[in-house]
Design a protein around this motif. Sequence first.
Motif, PDB file in Angstrom:
ATOM      1  N   MET A  50       0.838  -1.205   0.000  1.00 60.23           N
ATOM      2  CA  MET A  50       0.000   0.000   0.000  1.00 60.23           C
ATOM      3  C   MET A  50       0.868   1.248   0.000  1.00 60.23           C
ATOM      4  O   MET A  50       1.967   1.247   0.545  1.00 60.23           O
ATOM      5  N   LEU A  51       0.343   2.321  -0.592  1.00 61.61           N
ATOM      6  CA  LEU A  51       1.035   3.606  -0.622  1.00 61.61           C
ATOM      7  C   LEU A  51       0.165   4.662   0.054  1.00 61.61           C
ATOM      8  O   LEU A  51      -1.053   4.671  -0.132  1.00 61.61           O
ATOM      9  N   PRO A  52       0.761   5.575   0.802  1.00 61.27           N
ATOM     10  CA  PRO A  52      -0.029   6.650   1.416  1.00 61.27           C
ATOM     11  C   PRO A  52      -0.277   7.774   0.407  1.00 61.27           C
ATOM     12  O   PRO A  52       0.462   7.937  -0.564  1.00 61.27           O
ATOM     13  N   LEU A  53      -1.325   8.531   0.654  1.00 59.12           N
ATOM     14  CA  LEU A  53      -1.608   9.760  -0.095  1.00 59.12           C
ATOM     15  C   LEU A  53      -1.737   9.567  -1.603  1.00 59.12           C
ATOM     16  O   LEU A  53      -1.238  10.362  -2.395  1.00 59.12           O
ATOM     17  N   ASP A  57      -7.828   6.451  -4.140  1.00 57.72           N
ATOM     18  CA  ASP A  57      -8.282   5.153  -3.633  1.00 57.72           C
ATOM     19  C   ASP A  57      -8.169   4.034  -4.668  1.00 57.72           C
ATOM     20  O   ASP A  57      -7.980   2.887  -4.316  1.00 57.72           O
ATOM     21  N   GLY A  91      -1.725   0.227  -4.760  1.00 58.13           N
ATOM     22  CA  GLY A  91      -0.355   0.139  -4.279  1.00 58.13           C
ATOM     23  C   GLY A  91       0.570  -0.294  -5.399  1.00 58.13           C
ATOM     24  O   GLY A  91       0.277  -0.074  -6.574  1.00 58.13           O
TER      25      GLY A  91
END
Length: 158
Positions: free
Chosen positions: A53-56, A59, A63
């Motif tokens: 997963m990646l932040p920011l 949706d 990732g």
Amino acid sequence: MSADTHKNTEVGISENEAPVSTERFLTFTCDGLNIGVSTNYVIEIITDHSITMLPLVPDYLKGIISMRGEIIPIIDIRLRMGKLPIEYTSTTCIIILDINDVKIGILVDAVQQVMDVDQSLISPVPVENQQELIRGMVSSGGNSVILFLDCEKLIEAY
């Protein structure tokens, strides 16, 4: 049989018919829709891969994965098309695409089949039903329709 007649028979056309331009598509489902992607873009289909997963990020960008040392972003095509998310199942898989040397994975509900489609039968999507990622559609018998993914638009927005 003359040489000219024999030549036309070998490629499957008669002298009165235009050659048929077919393209091979991998079909998959997304929220009950049948969607096709040209096999010219498909590298492989993977069913069991851990997504980091990646932040920011939006949706729909689920990732990244590392595949043979290459980092590939994964897009949930269902979310990218504005559909509601679902729990992933045993049929959920990732189709790895190479679009103009950009590798990207699309997460789909299920892969169906590979089929040849006569490109002259592909019609545009009616304006009132237009979806930015769909470039055309074709009837596949009965009440079934196959929509065709516009891969160029997929990486534009990415």
